[in-house]
Scaffold this motif. Structure first.
Motif, PDB file in Angstrom:
ATOM      1  N   GLU A 195      46.431  51.183  31.745  1.00 19.17           N
ATOM      2  CA  GLU A 195      45.099  51.083  31.690  1.00 19.17           C
ATOM      3  C   GLU A 195      45.151  49.187  32.910  1.00 19.17           C
ATOM      4  OE1 GLU A 195      43.320  53.020  32.956  1.00 19.17           O
ATOM      5  OE2 GLU A 195      43.609  54.562  31.499  1.00 19.17           O
ATOM      6  N   TYR A 196      46.114  48.983  31.898  1.00 22.82           N
ATOM      7  CA  TYR A 196      45.588  46.661  32.325  1.00 22.82           C
ATOM      8  C   TYR A 196      47.293  46.543  32.885  1.00 22.82           C
ATOM      9  CZ  TYR A 196      40.774  47.584  31.988  1.00 22.82           C
ATOM     10  OH  TYR A 196      39.251  48.016  31.763  1.00 22.82           O
ATOM     11  N   PHE A 251      39.448  44.576  25.584  1.00 21.52           N
ATOM     12  CA  PHE A 251      39.492  45.321  26.601  1.00 21.52           C
ATOM     13  C   PHE A 251      39.079  46.521  26.822  1.00 21.52           C
ATOM     14  CE2 PHE A 251      43.086  42.684  27.532  1.00 21.52           C
ATOM     15  CZ  PHE A 251      43.589  42.239  28.709  1.00 21.52           C
ATOM     16  N   VAL A 252      38.995  47.064  25.454  1.00 23.32           N
ATOM     17  CA  VAL A 252      38.446  48.649  25.070  1.00 23.32           C
ATOM     18  C   VAL A 252      36.646  48.772  24.757  1.00 23.32           C
ATOM     19  CG1 VAL A 252      40.225  50.058  24.005  1.00 23.32           C
ATOM     20  CG2 VAL A 252      37.787  47.874  23.013  1.00 23.32           C
ATOM     21  N   ALA A 284      35.228  46.159  27.495  1.00 19.41           N
ATOM     22  CA  ALA A 284      35.486  46.520  29.115  1.00 19.41           C
ATOM     23  C   ALA A 284      35.471  48.063  29.809  1.00 19.41           C
ATOM     24  CB  ALA A 284      36.434  45.365  29.532  1.00 19.41           C
ATOM     25  N   TYR A 285      36.731  48.531  29.506  1.00 16.93           N
ATOM     26  CA  TYR A 285      36.613  49.848  29.687  1.00 16.93           C
ATOM     27  C   TYR A 285      35.803  50.749  29.521  1.00 16.93           C
ATOM     28  CZ  TYR A 285      39.910  53.993  31.277  1.00 16.93           C
ATOM     29  OH  TYR A 285      40.664  54.544  32.309  1.00 16.93           O
ATOM     30  N   TYR A 286      35.895  51.226  28.288  1.00 16.21           N
ATOM     31  CA  TYR A 286      34.762  52.304  27.750  1.00 16.21           C
ATOM     32  C   TYR A 286      33.567  51.681  27.232  1.00 16.21           C
ATOM     33  CZ  TYR A 286      39.466  54.904  26.155  1.00 16.21           C
ATOM     34  OH  TYR A 286      40.511  54.726  26.654  1.00 16.21           O
ATOM     35  N   PRO A 327      30.375  49.899  29.301  1.00 12.61           N
ATOM     36  CA  PRO A 327      31.308  49.863  30.724  1.00 12.61           C
ATOM     37  C   PRO A 327      31.488  48.614  31.766  1.00 12.61           C
ATOM     38  CG  PRO A 327      30.652  51.749  29.921  1.00 12.61           C
ATOM     39  CD  PRO A 327      29.970  50.951  29.697  1.00 12.61           C
ATOM     40  N   GLN A 328      32.222  47.544  31.817  1.00  9.09           N
ATOM     41  CA  GLN A 328      32.283  47.009  32.768  1.00  9.09           C
ATOM     42  C   GLN A 328      31.535  45.969  33.131  1.00  9.09           C
ATOM     43  OE1 GLN A 328      35.434  47.324  35.944  1.00  9.09           O
ATOM     44  NE2 GLN A 328      36.107  48.700  33.178  1.00  9.09           N
ATOM     45  N   LEU A 333      34.646  41.477  31.415  1.00  6.89           N
ATOM     46  CA  LEU A 333      34.997  41.124  32.378  1.00  6.89           C
ATOM     47  C   LEU A 333      36.088  40.236  32.391  1.00  6.89           C
ATOM     48  CD1 LEU A 333      33.667  43.610  35.557  1.00  6.89           C
ATOM     49  CD2 LEU A 333      35.573  44.550  34.086  1.00  6.89           C
TER      50      LEU A 333
END
Length: 326
Positions: free
Chosen positions: A107-108, A131-132, A134-136, A178-179, A184
């Motif tokens: 993913e990154y 990261f998780v 930010a993603y999930y 998420p996001q 981010l």
């Protein structure tokens, strides 16, 4: 005022200005209590309250945790199980070292080289949690943070972290949609902070750990943002220590080395060290001023000989000057 004195003062002002600018965020953290975005006790329904069901859920019901592999040490199993038992309707994700690297690679991929370059495993464990989220989205919980009650009230905030004492925030319990722009920004900043600061504890803390996160948080706060982009702050009493607190703590943090004892002592005595630092800076400044004055005097006497300054001095002052320069 003599030209040499002016030069000396200008140089010192430039040095002080450079240092203040370089460490402005860290200095600002000393005076940041997070109260402007605090989650206040009246906002949080009591455990089992009907008000919980009336709150809007923003954060998805996912619990993230990290460990080397699937074999959780005995001292953390009770805390892990408490979170699972209280949240049977949540998705549970344990991010092992292998799963973490696979996720970053898929993913990154732009971050994989940095991820692999980390000297200490805890740095990868720190990074993957950002990261998780930010993603999930979801809630990240350290394995040494057991759950004391259901976390449903915390799902109503777009993002939250917890306040630490004496200053800053921690990365052991966090939640996010998420996001979210804060996380981010966090993952985007990681590569630039990947440096070795000689002491392992400082290297970890300032490259991926709570100090890194606190610096990014302080910078993020300094930019005006709409309400849904704010990061809410879980205060110490709501974090642990009371029946209504969300977490209880098991013994952990096994990655800390001997250098951490020094850092912990410094954290407890930061005000004393700050005062001592200013005092030492004052003494150094006086010493530099004295050396500068002597150097300027030597230059003036050497260039003008018995003229100029020599003529302006009285007999006694001349003898004292000659004796000092001898």
């Amino acid at each position: 005022m003599r030209r040499g004195t002016i030069i000396f003062l200008v140089i010192n002002l430039l040095v002080i200005g450079f240092l203040l600018n370089a460490f402005s965020t860290l200095i600002g953290l000393l005076f940041e209590d997070g109260s402007s975005d605090a989650i206040h006790p009246p906002e949080i329904p009591a455990p089992g309250s009907e008000l919980i069901d009336n709150r809007t859920q923003l954060i998805p019901k996912i619990i993230h945790q990290t460990y080397i592999n699937e074999s959780i040490p005995a001292q953390w199993q009770a805390g892990q199980q408490s979170c699972k038992d209280l949240h049977h309707d949540y998705e549970y994700k344990l991010w092992t070292d292998d799963k973490s690297r696979e996720f970053i690679s898929a993913e990154y991929p732009w971050f994989l080289s940095t991820f692999d370059s980390y000297r200490f495993p805890i740095q990868r464990a720190d990074a993957i949690r950002y990261f998780v989220l930010a993603y999930y989205g979801g809630i990240y919980i350290d394995l040494d943070d057991g759950c004391n009650r259901r976390l449903d009230p915390l799902l109503s905030y777009p993002a939250w972290v917890r306040r630490t004492v004496p200053t800053g925030i921690s990365n052991d319990a966090m939640g996010s949609v998420p996001q979210h722009p804060f996380f981010l920004r966090v993952i985007e900043s990681l590569s630039g902070y990947n440096r070795n600061w000689a002491m392992p504890y400082i290297t970890v803390m300032y490259s991926t750990g709570p100090l890194f996160l606190s610096v990014i948080w302080k910078e993020y706060m300094d930019t005006p943002r709409p309400a849904d982009e704010h990061v809410r702050i879980l205060m110490p009493d709501e974090y642990k220590g009371f029946k209504w607190s969300f977490f209880n703590i098991s013994r952990g943090s096994s990655w800390h080395g001997k250098d951490a004892q020094t850092i912990f002592w410094m954290g407890k005595h930061w005000l004393l060290l700050t005062v001592a630092g200013f005092a030492i800076a004052g003494v150094v400044g006086v010493c530099l001023w004295s050396l500068w004055s002597m150097w300027v005097m030597r230059g003036m006497v050497g260039s003008k000989g018995k003229r100029g300054l020599w003529r302006r001095l009285s007999g006694k002052e001349r003898y004292e000057l000659v004796d000092r320069m001898a």
